[in-house]
Design an enzyme around this catalytic site. Structure first.
Site, PDB file in Angstrom:
ATOM      1  N   THR A  50      -4.520  -8.492  -9.200  1.00 54.17           N
ATOM      2  CA  THR A  50      -5.236  -9.489  -8.404  1.00 54.17           C
ATOM      3  C   THR A  50      -6.396  -8.807  -7.686  1.00 54.17           C
ATOM      4  OG1 THR A  50      -3.844  -9.201  -6.433  1.00 54.17           O
ATOM      5  CG2 THR A  50      -3.122 -10.824  -8.072  1.00 54.17           C
ATOM      6  N   ASP A  94       0.811  -1.218   0.000  1.00 49.11           N
ATOM      7  CA  ASP A  94       0.000   0.000   0.000  1.00 49.11           C
ATOM      8  C   ASP A  94       0.843   1.266   0.000  1.00 49.11           C
ATOM      9  OD1 ASP A  94      -2.492  -1.352   0.047  1.00 49.11           O
ATOM     10  OD2 ASP A  94      -2.218  -1.763   2.180  1.00 49.11           O
ATOM     11  N   ASP A 150      -6.640  -0.761 -10.885  1.00 50.63           N
ATOM     12  CA  ASP A 150      -5.469   0.115 -10.895  1.00 50.63           C
ATOM     13  C   ASP A 150      -5.356   0.881 -12.212  1.00 50.63           C
ATOM     14  OD1 ASP A 150      -4.887  -0.733  -8.355  1.00 50.63           O
ATOM     15  OD2 ASP A 150      -3.425  -2.228  -8.984  1.00 50.63           O
ATOM     16  N   ASN A 170       5.648   9.548  -1.501  1.00 52.56           N
ATOM     17  CA  ASN A 170       4.207   9.765  -1.547  1.00 52.56           C
ATOM     18  C   ASN A 170       3.761  10.445  -0.254  1.00 52.56           C
ATOM     19  OD1 ASN A 170       1.449   9.664  -1.822  1.00 52.56           O
ATOM     20  ND2 ASN A 170       1.291   7.431  -1.690  1.00 52.56           N
ATOM     21  N   GLU A 225       3.184  -0.800 -13.744  1.00 56.16           N
ATOM     22  CA  GLU A 225       2.979  -0.852 -12.294  1.00 56.16           C
ATOM     23  C   GLU A 225       3.016  -2.291 -11.802  1.00 56.16           C
ATOM     24  OE1 GLU A 225      -0.284  -0.335  -8.757  1.00 56.16           O
ATOM     25  OE2 GLU A 225      -0.812   0.429 -10.745  1.00 56.16           O
ATOM     26  N   GLY A 264       2.415  -5.241  -5.588  1.00 61.30           N
ATOM     27  CA  GLY A 264       3.136  -5.305  -4.325  1.00 61.30           C
ATOM     28  C   GLY A 264       4.564  -4.805  -4.481  1.00 61.30           C
ATOM     29  N   LYS A 317      -0.625  -2.492 -16.067  1.00 59.96           N
ATOM     30  CA  LYS A 317      -0.616  -3.192 -14.782  1.00 59.96           C
ATOM     31  C   LYS A 317       0.022  -4.547 -15.004  1.00 59.96           C
ATOM     32  CE  LYS A 317      -1.495  -4.053 -10.454  1.00 59.96           C
ATOM     33  NZ  LYS A 317      -0.828  -3.334  -9.353  1.00 59.96           N
TER      34      LYS A 317
END
Length: 218
Positions: free
Chosen positions: A49, A20, A57, A182, A122, A125, A45
């Site tokens: 999942t 995350d 995403d 971030n 991307e 995880g 992506k």
């Protein structure tokens, strides 16, 4: 952030210090910045999942990019492997009763690069996420010579996770293109400021060619 003066590799793999960290938002943010700088780009992506027939995403990417859904999204070129259970690709594939097709992913990247010129991939995880048994995300990145953007944040423990990820990239011989901080998770000002400073100084000493970028809370 103006990306006009940044020379982007044609393919970049965006990973995070954990699940995350904010990879989806970082991917969309970078893509929007590239578009605003006049750079043709699309996002992909790597493995999705926890979804069925679409990638949530990719939806985040497109909203941040302001493009709406693209033809490649509807054809699943931008998300060639989607599994229903929200877990590692290795476990999600076993639950769905089918194998992860890594060739489909790399072929999709080839097709996207041929049309758009630049692809932001991307990950799912972090670096050490299992794809097939002991074959990890970082193994795929190394085999396909994909430079990395690492997404981090100011939560307690992020310095540790960031340095471990940077060490793993270096040991694997993977080029670190940038670290994105971030700011969405900035809660404790003291910890966040120390985290920013520590990571910047670490990059200056150990990865002087890598960029340090700060992403606003999106």
């Amino acid at each position: 952030m103006n990306f006009k003066d940044i020379k982007f590799p044609s393919r970049i793999f965006i990973t995070g210090i954990d699940t995350d960290a904010g990879k989806s938002y970082a991917t969309g943010w970078i893509a929007r910045g590239m578009i605003d700088a006049g750079i043709n780009v699309i996002t992909q992506k790597f493995v999705q999942t926890g979804n069925t027939d679409f990638s949530e995403d990719i939806d985040i990417h497109r909203k941040l990019m302001g493009t709406g859904m693209l033809p490649e999204d509807r054809l699943h070129t931008t998300a060639p492997e989607i599994f229903t259970y929200p877990a590692s690709p290795d476990l999600a594939a076993r639950i769905d009763g089918r194998e992860l097709d890594l060739n489909a992913i790399s072929n999709a990247t080839d097709a996207l690069e041929e049309k758009y010129g630049n692809v932001l991939i991307e990950g799912a995880g972090g670096l050490m996420v299992p794809l097939k048994g002991e074959y990890l995300t970082i193994d795929y990145m190394r085999e396909h010579n994909l430079p990395a953007i690492l997404v981090t944040n100011g939560r307690l423990g992020s310095i540790n996770h960031t340095l471990l990820a940077l060490s793993a990239l270096r040991n694997a011989g993977i080029r670190l293109f940038a670290v994105i901080y971030n700011s969405h998770f900035d809660k404790d000002k003291i910890i966040c400021e120390d985290t920013r400073n520590y990571i910047r100084q670490w990059l200056d000493r150990h990865f002087p060619d890598a960029l340090y970028l700060e992403m606003p809370s999106l």
